[in-house]
Design a protein around this motif. Structure first.
Motif, PDB file in Angstrom:
ATOM      1  N   ASN A 154     -41.726   8.730 -33.761  1.00  0.00           N
ATOM      2  CA  ASN A 154     -42.215  10.108 -33.870  1.00  0.00           C
ATOM      3  C   ASN A 154     -41.244  10.985 -34.643  1.00  0.00           C
ATOM      4  OD1 ASN A 154     -44.270   9.172 -32.275  1.00  0.00           O
ATOM      5  ND2 ASN A 154     -43.648  10.284 -30.425  1.00  0.00           N
ATOM      6  N   ASP A 155     -39.954  10.778 -34.407  1.00  0.00           N
ATOM      7  CA  ASP A 155     -38.931  11.616 -35.033  1.00  0.00           C
ATOM      8  C   ASP A 155     -38.695  11.236 -36.490  1.00  0.00           C
ATOM      9  OD1 ASP A 155     -36.967  13.673 -34.918  1.00  0.00           O
ATOM     10  OD2 ASP A 155     -35.414  12.134 -34.819  1.00  0.00           O
ATOM     11  N   THR A 156     -38.830   9.938 -36.810  1.00  0.00           N
ATOM     12  CA  THR A 156     -38.541   9.462 -38.168  1.00  0.00           C
ATOM     13  C   THR A 156     -39.744   9.614 -39.095  1.00  0.00           C
ATOM     14  OG1 THR A 156     -37.037   7.822 -37.219  1.00  0.00           O
ATOM     15  CG2 THR A 156     -37.681   7.510 -39.516  1.00  0.00           C
ATOM     16  N   LEU A 157     -40.933   9.285 -38.605  1.00  0.00           N
ATOM     17  CA  LEU A 157     -42.161   9.384 -39.405  1.00  0.00           C
ATOM     18  C   LEU A 157     -43.054  10.455 -38.782  1.00  0.00           C
ATOM     19  CD1 LEU A 157     -42.747   5.551 -40.021  1.00  0.00           C
ATOM     20  CD2 LEU A 157     -41.637   7.208 -41.528  1.00  0.00           C
ATOM     21  N   ASN A 158     -44.042  10.028 -38.005  1.00  0.00           N
ATOM     22  CA  ASN A 158     -44.835  10.953 -37.194  1.00  0.00           C
ATOM     23  C   ASN A 158     -45.548  10.155 -36.121  1.00  0.00           C
ATOM     24  OD1 ASN A 158     -47.689  10.269 -38.065  1.00  0.00           O
ATOM     25  ND2 ASN A 158     -46.798  10.815 -40.054  1.00  0.00           N
ATOM     26  N   ALA A 159     -46.166  10.835 -35.184  1.00  0.00           N
ATOM     27  CA  ALA A 159     -46.724  10.169 -34.008  1.00  0.00           C
ATOM     28  C   ALA A 159     -47.831   9.186 -34.354  1.00  0.00           C
ATOM     29  CB  ALA A 159     -47.239  11.213 -33.016  1.00  0.00           C
ATOM     30  N   ASN A 160     -48.535   9.402 -35.475  1.00  0.00           N
ATOM     31  CA  ASN A 160     -49.670   8.548 -35.822  1.00  0.00           C
ATOM     32  C   ASN A 160     -49.354   7.540 -36.925  1.00  0.00           C
ATOM     33  OD1 ASN A 160     -51.424   9.945 -34.014  1.00  0.00           O
ATOM     34  ND2 ASN A 160     -51.602  11.596 -35.530  1.00  0.00           N
ATOM     35  N   ALA A 161     -48.113   7.486 -37.359  1.00  0.00           N
ATOM     36  CA  ALA A 161     -47.772   6.634 -38.503  1.00  0.00           C
ATOM     37  C   ALA A 161     -47.813   5.149 -38.161  1.00  0.00           C
ATOM     38  CB  ALA A 161     -46.393   7.002 -39.037  1.00  0.00           C
ATOM     39  N   CYS A 162     -47.468   4.784 -36.932  1.00  0.00           N
ATOM     40  CA  CYS A 162     -47.365   3.370 -36.567  1.00  0.00           C
ATOM     41  C   CYS A 162     -48.330   3.021 -35.440  1.00  0.00           C
ATOM     42  CB  CYS A 162     -45.934   3.022 -36.154  1.00  0.00           C
ATOM     43  SG  CYS A 162     -44.709   3.324 -37.454  1.00  0.00           S
ATOM     44  N   HIS A 163     -48.818   1.802 -35.476  1.00  0.00           N
ATOM     45  CA  HIS A 163     -49.720   1.314 -34.433  1.00  0.00           C
ATOM     46  C   HIS A 163     -49.391  -0.150 -34.163  1.00  0.00           C
ATOM     47  CE1 HIS A 163     -52.487  -0.874 -37.289  1.00  0.00           C
ATOM     48  NE2 HIS A 163     -51.846  -0.082 -38.125  1.00  0.00           N
ATOM     49  N   GLN A 164     -50.088  -0.737 -33.189  1.00  0.00           N
ATOM     50  CA  GLN A 164     -49.815  -2.115 -32.761  1.00  0.00           C
ATOM     51  C   GLN A 164     -48.320  -2.322 -32.500  1.00  0.00           C
ATOM     52  OE1 GLN A 164     -52.964  -3.908 -35.874  1.00  0.00           O
ATOM     53  NE2 GLN A 164     -52.009  -5.485 -34.635  1.00  0.00           N
ATOM     54  N   VAL A 165     -47.721  -1.352 -31.825  1.00  0.00           N
ATOM     55  CA  VAL A 165     -46.301  -1.461 -31.470  1.00  0.00           C
ATOM     56  C   VAL A 165     -46.185  -2.431 -30.294  1.00  0.00           C
ATOM     57  CG1 VAL A 165     -44.245  -0.228 -30.720  1.00  0.00           C
ATOM     58  CG2 VAL A 165     -45.883   0.891 -32.262  1.00  0.00           C
ATOM     59  N   ARG A 166     -45.427  -3.494 -30.494  1.00  0.00           N
ATOM     60  CA  ARG A 166     -45.317  -4.540 -29.474  1.00  0.00           C
ATOM     61  C   ARG A 166     -43.850  -4.761 -29.115  1.00  0.00           C
ATOM     62  NH1 ARG A 166     -48.717  -8.244 -27.709  1.00  0.00           N
ATOM     63  NH2 ARG A 166     -50.219  -7.764 -29.362  1.00  0.00           N
ATOM     64  N   VAL A 167     -43.583  -4.873 -27.820  1.00  0.00           N
ATOM     65  CA  VAL A 167     -42.234  -5.159 -27.326  1.00  0.00           C
ATOM     66  C   VAL A 167     -42.284  -6.470 -26.549  1.00  0.00           C
ATOM     67  CG1 VAL A 167     -40.345  -4.388 -25.849  1.00  0.00           C
ATOM     68  CG2 VAL A 167     -41.641  -2.711 -27.184  1.00  0.00           C
ATOM     69  N   LEU A 168     -41.510  -7.452 -26.982  1.00  0.00           N
ATOM     70  CA  LEU A 168     -41.446  -8.750 -26.320  1.00  0.00           C
ATOM     71  C   LEU A 168     -39.999  -9.100 -26.021  1.00  0.00           C
ATOM     72  CD1 LEU A 168     -43.973 -10.759 -28.532  1.00  0.00           C
ATOM     73  CD2 LEU A 168     -44.373  -9.961 -26.204  1.00  0.00           C
ATOM     74  N   ARG A 169     -39.797  -9.851 -24.956  1.00  0.00           N
ATOM     75  CA  ARG A 169     -38.449 -10.274 -24.599  1.00  0.00           C
ATOM     76  C   ARG A 169     -38.062 -11.484 -25.444  1.00  0.00           C
ATOM     77  NH1 ARG A 169     -35.281  -9.238 -20.278  1.00  0.00           N
ATOM     78  NH2 ARG A 169     -37.004  -8.326 -19.086  1.00  0.00           N
ATOM     79  N   GLY A 170     -37.020 -11.354 -26.250  1.00  0.00           N
ATOM     80  CA  GLY A 170     -36.540 -12.456 -27.070  1.00  0.00           C
ATOM     81  C   GLY A 170     -35.492 -13.268 -26.341  1.00  0.00           C
TER      82      GLY A 170
END
Length: 221
Positions: A154-170
């Motif tokens: 949100n701070d670097t681009l904007n709230a709608n710039a990115c989607h399909q944000v996935r967090v997985l344990r490596g």
């Protein structure tokens, strides 16, 4: 070249199965005379090939990109409930417009989904040839990581710039992947600079990231 798998009744004789395979081959050659080589695998109905492991799906993806004359590095595969989530870095000419580079990546994704069994998602990070990412150590809980990642986006681009944000344990920390929309007319090199700035901030501000994969795509009005 065509490589086909056909399923037949398990009670069918070998002679009958062979006759069916021969007929399939004959009809295929009639309709597609441009196909020079046809391979047909006959399998009992209800059987399924052994599920591939992480190493095998990675090898499959590398073979596919070699066939498409693409350069890739840093391939990862995650198995979740029998489905695979893969991440890969695809190298391309840095002077290409982002829209054209995205079309190349999309063609790879389509081929991968069609040819790699049990592939659920493929995240492709497009970058100019010769660029790499870096890694960090393990850290905080998944929900906290996801919230921290979204704040940086949100701070670097904007709230709608990115989607399909996935967090997985490596293996050594958290692996984060996302799709980010940018103007389609900017160059791939500029898109990579923007994604690198976002990646740098994520590495600096979100503890415990093992790696970050950002797939840039054109923002279509």
């Amino acid at each position: 070249y065509a490589d086909l798998h056909i399923q037949v009744d398990p009670a069918m004789s070998t002679e009958q199965a062979h006759a069916i395979a021969h007929e399939v081959q004959r009809r295929l050659r009639e309709r597609r005379p441009d196909i020079q080589d046809v391979t047909i695998h006959v399998e009992p109905f209800g059987s399924s090939p052994e599920e591939p492991n992480q190493e095998e799906v990675t090898v499959q993806l590398r073979r596919l990109t070699n066939g498409l004359r693409m350069e890739i590095h840093d391939v990862w595969a995650y198995e979740v409930d029998g489905r695979y989530y893969m991440e890969v870095h695809l190298e391309a000419d840095g002077t290409l417009p982002l829209r054209q580079a995205h079309e190349i990546a999309s063609s790879l994704e389509e081929r991968a989904r069609a040819e790699i069994t049990h592939l659920s998602e493929l995240a492709i990070h497009i970058e100019p040839q010769g660029r790499l990412i870096w890694a960090s150590g393990p850290g905080v809980e998944e929900t906290q990581v996801a919230q921290a990642v979204q704040r940086v986006i949100n701070d670097t681009l904007n709230a709608n710039a990115c989607h399909q944000v996935r967090v997985l344990r490596g293996y050594e920390g958290w692996a984060v992947s996302m799709h980010c929309r940018l103007p389609g007319e900017i160059s791939l090199a500029e898109a990579h600079r923007i994604s690198t700035r976002l990646e740098t901030r994520l590495q600096e501000e979100v503890p415990g990231l093992e790696r970050v994969v950002i797939h840039t795509e054109p923002w279509e009005e």
